[in-house]
Design a protein around this motif. Structure first.
Motif, PDB file in Angstrom:
ATOM      1  N   UNK A 178       0.815  -1.220   0.000  1.00  0.00           N
ATOM      2  CA  UNK A 178       0.000   0.000   0.000  1.00  0.00           C
ATOM      3  C   UNK A 178       0.850   1.273   0.000  1.00  0.00           C
ATOM      4  N   UNK A 179       2.123   1.156   0.336  1.00  0.00           N
ATOM      5  CA  UNK A 179       3.030   2.305   0.345  1.00  0.00           C
ATOM      6  C   UNK A 179       4.004   2.316  -0.832  1.00  0.00           C
ATOM      7  N   UNK A 180       4.033   1.244  -1.608  1.00  0.00           N
ATOM      8  CA  UNK A 180       5.022   1.125  -2.679  1.00  0.00           C
ATOM      9  C   UNK A 180       4.816   2.149  -3.794  1.00  0.00           C
ATOM     10  N   UNK A 181       3.577   2.391  -4.190  1.00  0.00           N
ATOM     11  CA  UNK A 181       3.320   3.325  -5.281  1.00  0.00           C
ATOM     12  C   UNK A 181       3.932   4.689  -5.013  1.00  0.00           C
ATOM     13  N   UNK A 182       3.650   5.239  -3.845  1.00  0.00           N
ATOM     14  CA  UNK A 182       4.174   6.562  -3.495  1.00  0.00           C
ATOM     15  C   UNK A 182       5.697   6.554  -3.404  1.00  0.00           C
ATOM     16  N   UNK A 183       6.253   5.458  -2.912  1.00  0.00           N
ATOM     17  CA  UNK A 183       7.694   5.399  -2.699  1.00  0.00           C
ATOM     18  C   UNK A 183       8.491   5.102  -3.968  1.00  0.00           C
ATOM     19  N   UNK A 184       7.910   4.364  -4.923  1.00  0.00           N
ATOM     20  CA  UNK A 184       8.713   3.860  -6.035  1.00  0.00           C
ATOM     21  C   UNK A 184       8.207   4.215  -7.432  1.00  0.00           C
ATOM     22  N   UNK A 185       7.015   4.766  -7.572  1.00  0.00           N
ATOM     23  CA  UNK A 185       6.458   5.026  -8.906  1.00  0.00           C
ATOM     24  C   UNK A 185       7.380   5.886  -9.756  1.00  0.00           C
ATOM     25  N   UNK A 186       7.908   6.963  -9.195  1.00  0.00           N
ATOM     26  CA  UNK A 186       8.724   7.871 -10.019  1.00  0.00           C
ATOM     27  C   UNK A 186      10.008   7.193 -10.498  1.00  0.00           C
ATOM     28  N   UNK A 187      10.632   6.366  -9.659  1.00  0.00           N
ATOM     29  CA  UNK A 187      11.843   5.667 -10.118  1.00  0.00           C
ATOM     30  C   UNK A 187      11.485   4.588 -11.140  1.00  0.00           C
ATOM     31  N   UNK A 188      10.308   3.950 -10.999  1.00  0.00           N
ATOM     32  CA  UNK A 188       9.851   2.984 -12.000  1.00  0.00           C
ATOM     33  C   UNK A 188       9.633   3.688 -13.336  1.00  0.00           C
ATOM     34  N   UNK A 189       9.036   4.873 -13.300  1.00  0.00           N
ATOM     35  CA  UNK A 189       8.788   5.609 -14.536  1.00  0.00           C
ATOM     36  C   UNK A 189      10.102   6.003 -15.207  1.00  0.00           C
ATOM     37  N   UNK A 227      -2.511  -1.588 -23.264  1.00  0.00           N
ATOM     38  CA  UNK A 227      -3.645  -1.372 -22.362  1.00  0.00           C
ATOM     39  C   UNK A 227      -4.118   0.079 -22.389  1.00  0.00           C
ATOM     40  N   UNK A 228      -3.408   0.927 -23.157  1.00  0.00           N
ATOM     41  CA  UNK A 228      -3.746   2.341 -23.224  1.00  0.00           C
ATOM     42  C   UNK A 228      -3.208   3.144 -22.050  1.00  0.00           C
ATOM     43  N   UNK A 229      -2.258   2.583 -21.294  1.00  0.00           N
ATOM     44  CA  UNK A 229      -1.728   3.258 -20.112  1.00  0.00           C
ATOM     45  C   UNK A 229      -0.505   4.096 -20.459  1.00  0.00           C
ATOM     46  N   UNK A 230      -0.524   5.383 -20.068  1.00  0.00           N
ATOM     47  CA  UNK A 230       0.657   6.222 -20.249  1.00  0.00           C
ATOM     48  C   UNK A 230       1.703   5.805 -19.211  1.00  0.00           C
ATOM     49  N   UNK A 231       2.887   6.400 -19.308  1.00  0.00           N
ATOM     50  CA  UNK A 231       4.002   5.972 -18.458  1.00  0.00           C
ATOM     51  C   UNK A 231       3.686   6.117 -16.970  1.00  0.00           C
ATOM     52  N   UNK A 232       3.080   7.225 -16.577  1.00  0.00           N
ATOM     53  CA  UNK A 232       2.778   7.440 -15.161  1.00  0.00           C
ATOM     54  C   UNK A 232       1.758   6.423 -14.649  1.00  0.00           C
ATOM     55  N   UNK A 233       0.710   6.217 -15.396  1.00  0.00           N
ATOM     56  CA  UNK A 233      -0.330   5.277 -14.971  1.00  0.00           C
ATOM     57  C   UNK A 233       0.209   3.851 -14.933  1.00  0.00           C
TER      58      UNK A 233
END
Length: 182
Positions: A71-82, A97-103
């Protein structure tokens, strides 16, 4: 060439773990065994979606990722994943799937395997997406397609398939379902 090394490393890791975890002791279950749950336990590793942790989490962040609650991973790691996604595929716009990089990286950064309670259980079958995982699902090719395939799934054809089309042995139709070891 660097991505081919990542693909080979991921494949070798998955094969190695599969071979290590295969044994023939499933008939020797001790139903009288007493389990001891005393003590302190901590989470050491997680891999809800195969290869995501391997590819998207930098080596210096593995421990932090593996011990962060999903539940905390998105906030902590999304930007480095992107950042990693755009480094791997600088031409990324959207995926099949029609998902942009952030999504897309928001979905990836929360490392859980979602499962449908009603309907088809599959990683991706062209219609159903991340509704679980069947043993025969080609998870790595699906992930490659979503990272490199572009909006139609047809971009970068040399990078969208691991070319491992099936297990080397047929899966069983009853429990434990896994094929017998080599």
């Amino acid at each position: 060439m660097k991505f081919n090394n990542i693909k080979l490393f991921t494949l070798a890791l998955l094969v190695g773990l599969s071979a290590y975890n295969c044994n023939n002791d499933d008939d020797a279950i001790n139903n009288d065994a007493q389990l001891d749950f005393s003590g302190t336990y901590s989470q050491e590793d997680q891999m809800g979606r195969p290869a995501i942790n391997t590819v998207f989490v930098d080596s210096g962040m593995k421990d932090a990722f593996n011990t962060t609650l999903p539940s905390n991973q998105g906030a902590a790691f999304q930007s480095s994943f992107e950042a990693k996604l755009l480094a791997l595929n600088p031409g990324y716009t959207t995926n099949a799937l029609g998902l942009d990089a952030t999504t897309f990286t928001t979905v990836l950064a929360t490392d859980v395997l979602t499962v449908t309670l009603d309907g088809t259980t599959t990683f991706f079958d062209g219609t159903n997406v991340l509704t679980g995982r069947a043993l025969a699902d080609d998870v790595i090719s699906t992930e490659l397609l979503l990272i490199f395939g572009g909006p139609s799934g047809a971009d970068n054809p040399g990078l969208t398939d691991d070319n491992v089309d099936s297990n080397d042995k047929q899966f069983l139709s009853s429990f434990p379902y896994l094929a017998s070891p080599f």
